[in-house]
Design a protein around this motif. Structure first.
Motif, PDB file in Angstrom:
ATOM      1  N   GLU A 135       0.859  -1.167   0.000  1.00 25.29           N
ATOM      2  CA  GLU A 135       0.000   0.000   0.000  1.00 25.29           C
ATOM      3  C   GLU A 135       0.897   1.219   0.000  1.00 25.29           C
ATOM      4  N   THR A 136       0.347   2.362  -0.324  1.00 24.63           N
ATOM      5  CA  THR A 136       1.159   3.575  -0.377  1.00 24.63           C
ATOM      6  C   THR A 136       0.707   4.550   0.698  1.00 24.63           C
ATOM      7  N   ARG A 137       1.640   5.341   1.151  1.00 21.60           N
ATOM      8  CA  ARG A 137       1.360   6.381   2.136  1.00 21.60           C
ATOM      9  C   ARG A 137       2.408   7.475   1.983  1.00 21.60           C
ATOM     10  N   PRO A 138       2.150   8.677   2.493  1.00 19.13           N
ATOM     11  CA  PRO A 138       3.165   9.731   2.426  1.00 19.13           C
ATOM     12  C   PRO A 138       4.376   9.390   3.292  1.00 19.13           C
ATOM     13  N   ALA A 139       5.513   9.937   2.915  1.00 15.56           N
ATOM     14  CA  ALA A 139       6.713   9.771   3.734  1.00 15.56           C
ATOM     15  C   ALA A 139       6.506  10.483   5.072  1.00 15.56           C
ATOM     16  N   ARG A 140       6.999   9.884   6.142  1.00 20.11           N
ATOM     17  CA  ARG A 140       6.816  10.454   7.473  1.00 20.11           C
ATOM     18  C   ARG A 140       7.912  11.473   7.776  1.00 20.11           C
ATOM     19  N   MET A 141       7.526  12.443   8.589  1.00 19.88           N
ATOM     20  CA  MET A 141       8.500  13.372   9.152  1.00 19.88           C
ATOM     21  C   MET A 141       8.449  13.190  10.669  1.00 19.88           C
ATOM     22  N   VAL A 142       9.474  12.532  11.210  1.00 21.46           N
ATOM     23  CA  VAL A 142       9.506  12.186  12.625  1.00 21.46           C
ATOM     24  C   VAL A 142      10.420  13.169  13.342  1.00 21.46           C
ATOM     25  N   GLU A 143       9.934  13.728  14.449  1.00 22.59           N
ATOM     26  CA  GLU A 143      10.721  14.674  15.236  1.00 22.59           C
ATOM     27  C   GLU A 143      11.240  14.003  16.496  1.00 22.59           C
ATOM     28  N   LEU A 171      13.955  12.237   9.503  1.00 19.08           N
ATOM     29  CA  LEU A 171      14.113  12.334  10.947  1.00 19.08           C
ATOM     30  C   LEU A 171      14.672  13.713  11.260  1.00 19.08           C
ATOM     31  N   TYR A 172      13.900  14.482  11.994  1.00 14.18           N
ATOM     32  CA  TYR A 172      14.249  15.870  12.269  1.00 14.18           C
ATOM     33  C   TYR A 172      14.580  16.042  13.748  1.00 14.18           C
ATOM     34  N   VAL A 173      15.753  16.599  14.027  1.00 14.22           N
ATOM     35  CA  VAL A 173      16.194  16.838  15.393  1.00 14.22           C
ATOM     36  C   VAL A 173      16.393  18.337  15.568  1.00 14.22           C
ATOM     37  N   ASP A 174      15.441  18.981  16.219  1.00 14.92           N
ATOM     38  CA  ASP A 174      15.589  20.402  16.519  1.00 14.92           C
ATOM     39  C   ASP A 174      16.494  20.556  17.734  1.00 14.92           C
ATOM     40  N   GLU A 175      17.363  21.588  17.699  1.00 11.63           N
ATOM     41  CA  GLU A 175      18.319  21.826  18.785  1.00 11.63           C
ATOM     42  C   GLU A 175      19.186  20.593  19.017  1.00 11.63           C
ATOM     43  N   VAL A 176      19.760  20.068  17.944  1.00 12.33           N
ATOM     44  CA  VAL A 176      20.544  18.842  18.053  1.00 12.33           C
ATOM     45  C   VAL A 176      21.749  19.030  18.954  1.00 12.33           C
ATOM     46  N   ASN A 177      22.231  20.258  19.085  1.00 13.57           N
ATOM     47  CA  ASN A 177      23.380  20.505  19.957  1.00 13.57           C
ATOM     48  C   ASN A 177      23.035  20.375  21.433  1.00 13.57           C
ATOM     49  N   LEU A 178      21.744  20.371  21.767  1.00 11.62           N
ATOM     50  CA  LEU A 178      21.325  20.210  23.156  1.00 11.62           C
ATOM     51  C   LEU A 178      20.969  18.766  23.481  1.00 11.62           C
ATOM     52  N   LEU A 179      21.005  17.891  22.477  1.00 13.60           N
ATOM     53  CA  LEU A 179      20.697  16.478  22.687  1.00 13.60           C
ATOM     54  C   LEU A 179      21.869  15.820  23.421  1.00 13.60           C
ATOM     55  N   HIS A 180      21.573  14.901  24.310  1.00 10.45           N
ATOM     56  CA  HIS A 180      22.632  14.212  25.033  1.00 10.45           C
ATOM     57  C   HIS A 180      23.563  13.500  24.059  1.00 10.45           C
ATOM     58  N   SER A 213      16.849   1.066   9.190  1.00  8.07           N
ATOM     59  CA  SER A 213      16.537   2.450   9.578  1.00  8.07           C
ATOM     60  C   SER A 213      17.335   3.389   8.693  1.00  8.07           C
ATOM     61  N   ARG A 214      16.767   3.672   7.528  1.00  5.46           N
ATOM     62  CA  ARG A 214      17.395   4.598   6.583  1.00  5.46           C
ATOM     63  C   ARG A 214      16.481   5.805   6.439  1.00  5.46           C
ATOM     64  N   PHE A 215      17.039   6.978   6.665  1.00  4.68           N
ATOM     65  CA  PHE A 215      16.211   8.175   6.697  1.00  4.68           C
ATOM     66  C   PHE A 215      17.040   9.382   6.290  1.00  4.68           C
ATOM     67  N   LEU A 216      16.338  10.448   5.949  1.00  4.22           N
ATOM     68  CA  LEU A 216      16.984  11.727   5.673  1.00  4.22           C
ATOM     69  C   LEU A 216      17.113  12.441   7.018  1.00  4.22           C
ATOM     70  N   LEU A 217      18.341  12.601   7.477  1.00  4.36           N
ATOM     71  CA  LEU A 217      18.595  13.195   8.780  1.00  4.36           C
ATOM     72  C   LEU A 217      18.797  14.703   8.641  1.00  4.36           C
ATOM     73  N   VAL A 218      18.011  15.458   9.386  1.00  2.00           N
ATOM     74  CA  VAL A 218      18.133  16.914   9.397  1.00  2.00           C
ATOM     75  C   VAL A 218      18.221  17.376  10.846  1.00  2.00           C
ATOM     76  N   GLY A 219      19.268  18.119  11.147  1.00  2.00           N
ATOM     77  CA  GLY A 219      19.421  18.689  12.481  1.00  2.00           C
ATOM     78  C   GLY A 219      19.494  20.202  12.392  1.00  2.00           C
ATOM     79  N   THR A 220      18.907  20.887  13.331  1.00  2.00           N
ATOM     80  CA  THR A 220      19.015  22.346  13.396  1.00  2.00           C
ATOM     81  C   THR A 220      19.611  22.726  14.738  1.00  2.00           C
TER      82      THR A 220
END
Length: 701
Positions: free
Chosen positions: A92-100, A140-149, A178-185
């Motif tokens: 089945e088809t579905r939109p790509a997820r954006m996970v925070e 996979l979106y990580v906001d404030e990645v510099n504050l992540l442990h 687990s293959r994803f487009l990784l974006v950190g801000t």
């Protein structure tokens, strides 16, 4: 679900949009790190990207989003091919997820968790997938990645590099793709990532708010229109979004046909060697980026302009060697290297001509921006983009050169203002700091429970196991032996027969671990006239810079209070950005009287506020002074009372005695006794002995 802001409606920010789009075309690039000041629509652009990703075909019911055409043979929900009765699996088809990924996420939330109770009682692998499974084949979106442990960042980047996540708990092992487009801000003012973590991001881009009035007006106009009617605003950009989505799909299909010739490879290797980047990851990322740039431009050959743009995106953050270095790249040197190593392979003249809307024009083709050709540009380009989430754009005052240049950026944020200096004794330009040296560990006594770090002893989720306890809330790390011991006496009463263990919730025990925590290191620096001799102040700044370097390596928060003339000033509120502290230290002027009491009382106010904000983080007060107190009414008694007040509140302290000369008054030692901590001379500090003394610092009740 709210309507996301359209990607094609974002104003300017060509570098950001290009970096995101290239990763959408070729996820193998390794993601993108977006660095910039607050309010620059970093998050808006990232969230808007997910809507442009092609729809996915997935195996029905698979929690790990397996591709029906090539299902993961090790999928915990599989085997899918066997269920279909043949090599094909219906989908089945579905939109790509954006996970925070939230900054406060736990390790179990990231990688997934095993149901330990069922594993022990029933012997089954009951696995609850985490965010790494949700993000498979998406963003996979990580906001404030510099504050992540740090340990979470390590897990995240390991999964991104390997394309799989591994969960190992108490002898039970689970692996899934687990293959994803990784974006950190991140906002550099809040602290930098370690250089080895920076290197794991494929590309980096710098963003800043536009200084052009018209662009800022357009940002606000579009944002207000979106807030008033999100669905209607998005509908006006539907055609442009569809065109961009088709262009991404076209570039993806063309990517395998792009030829990376020997000439381009030679330029890539020569560029990485010339800029002395560590390892080979930069070469590989540059090659993948240049290939994606060619595909994005509709070409099958990589040109020199692709190599140049790839270098500007892939190398700046890899040039950061020392904690206080700002990411950047010398474009003149880059041009020299490319010229010396010859032009890239020229395309065959019989091939189709290159797309004029190539990478040198940015992701939107020629005319991008508010002066471009309008939103209906045609299938080859993307309409002018404005950010609606915050007033942002490519910086109008950034250094000249193609997008991606960060040579003029400062990781420590805006340059601090230098207070106006008078003409009294000891006044003058700020003295430069001497070279920093390696300092031993400063630590706070006792056992804390603060954020994970590398300084003082603390109970943490990571570290060596020192005992067991009943879990408070969700079960953390299981202490298997203690759990079995708790359940063993009750097996006969529970009617146990056979080998199975009758387990109840009350039997579970979690491990108590001891590791290291980070602290708040608050510097109180004497900037009075008695410290104004350039040689002495240079040495003082060098010593403080050395301690700042140590704080960076140990993941501490730092703050700085200075006192001179008639008062004290918080030149840097507590922050994770030691870069900002170093910048303010460099610009620190000197002169005037010595209001020591005001400096200590101001530090006490800062610590009081921080205790309310973060009660688990323990402070360490480092006072840098010669001990003189000459400002205000009864300066010496007031300073001693302020010091005793700090000691009574249990503040761990150390005094760095900056007094020089053959005759010493010993005033700093008296201050240290009032603070309840040791004193060390500036010479001893430079000999790396202060840390051993700080370990013996005692609390005064």
């Amino acid at each position: 679900m709210s309507t996301p802001y359209p990607f094609t409606a974002v104003v300017g920010m060509a570098d950001l949009r290009l970096g995101l789009l290239l990763n959408a075309v070729s996820p193998a690039i390794g993601g993108v790190l977006v660095r910039g000041e607050k309010g620059t629509a970093k998050s808006t652009a990232v969230r808007a990207l997910a809507a442009l990703m092609p729809r996915l075909a997935v195996v029905p019911g698979c929690r790990f989003s397996c591709d029906p055409a090539a299902p993961d043979p090790a999928c915990p929900d599989g085997p899918h091919a066997a269920e279909a009765g043949s090599g094909a699996v219906g989908g089945e088809t579905r939109p790509a997820r954006m996970v925070e990924l939230p900054v406060g996420a736990s390790e179990d939330r990231l990688v997934g968790a095993l149901d330990i109770e069922r594993a022990l009682a029933e012997g089954v692998k009951a696995f609850e997938p985490g965010l790494l499974a949700d993000a498979h084949r998406g963003v996979l979106y990580v906001d404030e990645v510099n504050l992540l442990h740090d340990h979470l960042v390590d897990l995240l980047l390991d999964a991104a590099a390997m394309g799989a996540s591994y969960v190992e708990r108490e002898g039970v092992s689970v692996r899934h793709a687990s293959r994803f487009l990784l974006v950190g801000t991140m906002n550099p003012e809040e602290g930098e990532l370690r250089p080895q973590l920076l290197d794991r991001f494929g590309l980096t881009v710098e963003v800043a708010a536009s200084r052009e009035t018209e662009e800022r007006v357009e940002v606000v106009r579009r944002r207000l229109a979106y807030d008033a009617d999100p669905a209607g605003f998005a509908a006006r950009w539907t055609e442009q979004e569809s065109e961009l989505r088709e262009r991404i799909a076209t570039a993806r299909a063309l990517l395998p046909e792009v030829r990376l010739g020997d000439g381009a490879l030679r330029q890539i290797a020569a560029t990485c060697a010339a800029f002395e980047v560590d390892g080979m990851r930069a070469d590989i990322v540059m090659a993948r980026t240049a290939t994606a740039l060619a595909a994005w431009a509709g070409r099958t050959d990589v040109l020199e302009e692709d190599v140049r743009r790839a270098a500007l995106l892939a190398l700046p953050h890899r040039r950061r060697r020392n904690p206080f270095d700002a990411p950047g790249l010398d474009e003149d040197k880059l041009d020299e290297v490319l010229e010396e190593n010859g032009a890239g392979d020229a395309p065959d003249p019989d091939d189709d001509p290159p797309n004029p809307q190539g990478p040198s024009d940015g992701p939107d083709g020629p005319g991008d921006g508010p002066d471009g050709g309008g939103p209906d540009r045609g299938p080859g380009g993307v309409p002018p983009q404005d950010d609606a989430s915050a007033p942002t754009d490519a910086p109008a005052d950034s250094p000249a050169g193609p997008p991606g240049d960060t040579s003029g950026e400062e990781g420590a944020g805006p340059e601090p203002s230098v207070p106006q200096q008078g003409s009294g004794p000891g006044e003058g330009r700020p003295a430069p700091a001497t070279e920093p040296f390696k300092a031993r560990t400063l630590s706070v006594p006792g056992l804390g429970e603060g954020a994970a770090g590398r300084r003082s002893r603390a109970r943490t989720a990571q570290g060596r196991t020192t005992g067991a306890r009943r879990p408070h809330g969700a079960l953390g790390k299981l202490h298997l032996a203690a759990t079995v011991r708790a359940a063993a006496p009750h097996q006969r009463a529970r009617g146990r027969h056979g080998a199975g263990l009758r387990l109840r919730r009350d039997d579970l025990r979690e491990a108590v671990r001891e590791g290291r925590e980070s602290n708040l290191v608050l510097f109180v620096v004497d900037a009075s006239g008695s410290m104004a001799a350039r040689q002495r102040m240079s040495a003082v700044k060098g010593a403080v810079l050395s301690l700042l370097l140590d704080a960076y390596q140990r993941r501490d928060k730092v703050g700085m209070v200075t006192f001179r003339r008639s008062g004290a000033e918080v030149v840097l509120p507590p922050t994770s950005s030691v870069d900002a502290a170093a910048a303010r230290l460099e610009a620190l002027p000197t002169g005037g009287r010595t209001p020591l009491a005001e400096g200590l009382l101001t530090a006490r106010d800062v610590l009081r506020v921080e205790r309310m904000r973060d009660p688990a983080r323990r402070p360490l007060l480092v006072t840098v002074t010669d001990g003189r107190a000459t400002g205000g009414v009864e300066p010496v008694p007031r300073a001693r009372r302020a010091a005793r007040l700090l000691a009574a509140e249990g503040t761990a302290s150390v005094v760095v005695d900056c007094e020089s000369g053959p005759v010493r008054l010993g005033l700093a030692a008296e201050l240290a006794r009032d603070l309840g901590g040791p004193a060390v001379t500036l010479e001893e500090l430079r000999a790396d002995t202060v840390s051993a003394l700080v370990k013996d610092v005692r609390r005064v009740a």
